[in-house]
Design a protein around this motif. Structure first.
Motif, PDB file in Angstrom:
ATOM      1  N   LEU A  39      27.442  17.502  41.495  1.00 24.55           N
ATOM      2  CA  LEU A  39      27.545  18.956  41.356  1.00 24.55           C
ATOM      3  C   LEU A  39      27.213  19.409  39.939  1.00 24.55           C
ATOM      4  CD1 LEU A  39      30.738  19.720  43.462  1.00 24.55           C
ATOM      5  CD2 LEU A  39      28.376  20.279  44.043  1.00 24.55           C
ATOM      6  N   LYS A  40      27.686  18.640  38.961  1.00 28.24           N
ATOM      7  CA  LYS A  40      27.407  18.994  37.567  1.00 28.24           C
ATOM      8  C   LYS A  40      25.913  18.907  37.282  1.00 28.24           C
ATOM      9  CE  LYS A  40      31.783  17.838  35.349  1.00 28.24           C
ATOM     10  NZ  LYS A  40      32.456  16.924  34.416  1.00 28.24           N
ATOM     11  N   SER A  41      25.292  17.821  37.690  1.00 22.26           N
ATOM     12  CA  SER A  41      23.864  17.665  37.412  1.00 22.26           C
ATOM     13  C   SER A  41      23.049  18.625  38.267  1.00 22.26           C
ATOM     14  CB  SER A  41      23.423  16.221  37.645  1.00 22.26           C
ATOM     15  OG  SER A  41      23.536  15.905  39.025  1.00 22.26           O
ATOM     16  N   GLY A  42      23.469  18.845  39.497  1.00 16.08           N
ATOM     17  CA  GLY A  42      22.769  19.772  40.374  1.00 16.08           C
ATOM     18  C   GLY A  42      22.867  21.195  39.857  1.00 16.08           C
ATOM     19  N   GLY A  43      24.006  21.554  39.281  1.00 11.46           N
ATOM     20  CA  GLY A  43      24.184  22.891  38.717  1.00 11.46           C
ATOM     21  C   GLY A  43      23.209  23.135  37.582  1.00 11.46           C
ATOM     22  N   GLY A  44      22.996  22.156  36.752  1.00 15.60           N
ATOM     23  CA  GLY A  44      22.037  22.268  35.649  1.00 15.60           C
ATOM     24  C   GLY A  44      20.622  22.412  36.172  1.00 15.60           C
ATOM     25  N   LYS A  45      20.282  21.670  37.216  1.00 16.32           N
ATOM     26  CA  LYS A  45      18.952  21.754  37.802  1.00 16.32           C
ATOM     27  C   LYS A  45      18.749  23.125  38.441  1.00 16.32           C
ATOM     28  CE  LYS A  45      18.565  16.858  38.940  1.00 16.32           C
ATOM     29  NZ  LYS A  45      18.540  15.876  40.038  1.00 16.32           N
ATOM     30  N   LEU A  46      19.781  23.594  39.135  1.00 16.15           N
ATOM     31  CA  LEU A  46      19.690  24.882  39.804  1.00 16.15           C
ATOM     32  C   LEU A  46      19.505  26.012  38.796  1.00 16.15           C
ATOM     33  CD1 LEU A  46      19.805  26.306  42.531  1.00 16.15           C
ATOM     34  CD2 LEU A  46      22.270  26.457  42.282  1.00 16.15           C
ATOM     35  N   ALA A  47      20.254  25.945  37.694  1.00 15.05           N
ATOM     36  CA  ALA A  47      20.124  26.968  36.651  1.00 15.05           C
ATOM     37  C   ALA A  47      18.731  26.920  36.042  1.00 15.05           C
ATOM     38  CB  ALA A  47      21.189  26.759  35.570  1.00 15.05           C
ATOM     39  N   GLY A  48      18.192  25.744  35.850  1.00 19.00           N
ATOM     40  CA  GLY A  48      16.843  25.596  35.300  1.00 19.00           C
ATOM     41  C   GLY A  48      15.794  26.168  36.237  1.00 19.00           C
ATOM     42  N   ILE A  49      15.962  25.922  37.533  1.00 16.53           N
ATOM     43  CA  ILE A  49      15.019  26.448  38.524  1.00 16.53           C
ATOM     44  C   ILE A  49      15.082  27.973  38.551  1.00 16.53           C
ATOM     45  CG2 ILE A  49      14.512  26.563  41.001  1.00 16.53           C
ATOM     46  CD1 ILE A  49      15.459  23.620  41.155  1.00 16.53           C
ATOM     47  N   LEU A  50      16.295  28.540  38.551  1.00 13.90           N
ATOM     48  CA  LEU A  50      16.462  29.990  38.569  1.00 13.90           C
ATOM     49  C   LEU A  50      15.863  30.618  37.309  1.00 13.90           C
ATOM     50  CD1 LEU A  50      20.073  30.415  40.007  1.00 13.90           C
ATOM     51  CD2 LEU A  50      17.925  30.916  41.152  1.00 13.90           C
ATOM     52  N   LYS A  51      16.047  29.999  36.185  1.00 13.02           N
ATOM     53  CA  LYS A  51      15.507  30.514  34.936  1.00 13.02           C
ATOM     54  C   LYS A  51      13.983  30.519  34.970  1.00 13.02           C
ATOM     55  CE  LYS A  51      15.689  29.864  29.956  1.00 13.02           C
ATOM     56  NZ  LYS A  51      16.163  29.036  28.868  1.00 13.02           N
ATOM     57  N   THR A  52      13.414  29.436  35.477  1.00 14.44           N
ATOM     58  CA  THR A  52      11.963  29.317  35.580  1.00 14.44           C
ATOM     59  C   THR A  52      11.420  30.377  36.541  1.00 14.44           C
ATOM     60  OG1 THR A  52      12.162  26.957  35.225  1.00 14.44           O
ATOM     61  CG2 THR A  52      10.066  27.734  36.096  1.00 14.44           C
ATOM     62  N   LEU A  53      12.101  30.575  37.675  1.00  9.80           N
ATOM     63  CA  LEU A  53      11.664  31.582  38.642  1.00  9.80           C
ATOM     64  C   LEU A  53      11.766  32.991  38.088  1.00  9.80           C
ATOM     65  CD1 LEU A  53      13.166  30.177  41.972  1.00  9.80           C
ATOM     66  CD2 LEU A  53      10.768  30.236  41.318  1.00  9.80           C
TER      67      LEU A  53
END
Length: 171
Positions: free
Chosen positions: A154-168
């Motif tokens: 969840l911790k690592s996935g949260g970072g990935k999700l935030a990165g994807i949202l920022k990029t989008l």
């Protein structure tokens, strides 16, 4: 030794046999004074009570005890040392470690958690027995493992999700 002294020794041995969950019978004959002293010192450090007893008195104490020792009294020949321990595998580990320097002590038999082991060939099996604390530690470790994996995911996935949202959002 008078009859009264023998009766007292048998009574003491019977109570020790009843109170201890792990009882080992070993042959330490052939060890010199320095080696015997080293063995006693190592037993004391490992919280193992070591006593040299007469076979006939031990046999009578086993007979008087509430525990069922099976064919363990049959090994009471020659010199016999008793090892009492709260931890089932501690005396076996002590014997195995001590054998790195000497060919003695030899395991005659053991009574561990209601199981009877006769003969020196059972030493490796007795060493591998896990204590109650070791088993609890393993169970706790196994129970914690999936929870740790989920949390780290969840911790690592949260970072990935935030990165994807920022990029989008930047596009």
């Amino acid at each position: 030794m008078t009859r009264e002294e023998k009766a007292n020794v048998i009574q003491d041995l019977t109570s020790q046999l009843a109170d201890s969950p792990s009882i080992y019978l070993a042959d330490i004959s052939g060890l010199n004074a320095a080696q015997t002293s080293d063995l006693r010192r190592a037993a004391f450090k490992a919280n193992i009570k070591l006593a040299v007893v007469k076979n006939t008195l031990l046999a009578k104490a086993m007979e008087a005890s509430d525990k069922e020792f099976g064919n363990l009294p049959e090994v009471l020949k020659g010199s016999t040392s008793l090892m009492f321990s709260e931890v089932g595998n501690a005396p076996a580990k002590l014997i195995k470690n001590f054998r790195k320097k000497s060919d003695k002590p030899l395991l005659k038999g053991a009574f561990v958690e209601e199981a009877i082991y006769v003969g020196d060939e059972n030493l490796d099996a007795l060493v591998s027995i896990k204590s109650k604390e070791e088993m609890i530690g393993e169970v706790i470790g196994l129970l914690q493992s999936p929870a740790k994996n989920v949390i780290s995911g969840l911790k690592s996935g949260g970072g990935k999700l935030a990165g994807i949202l920022k990029t989008l959002s930047e596009r």
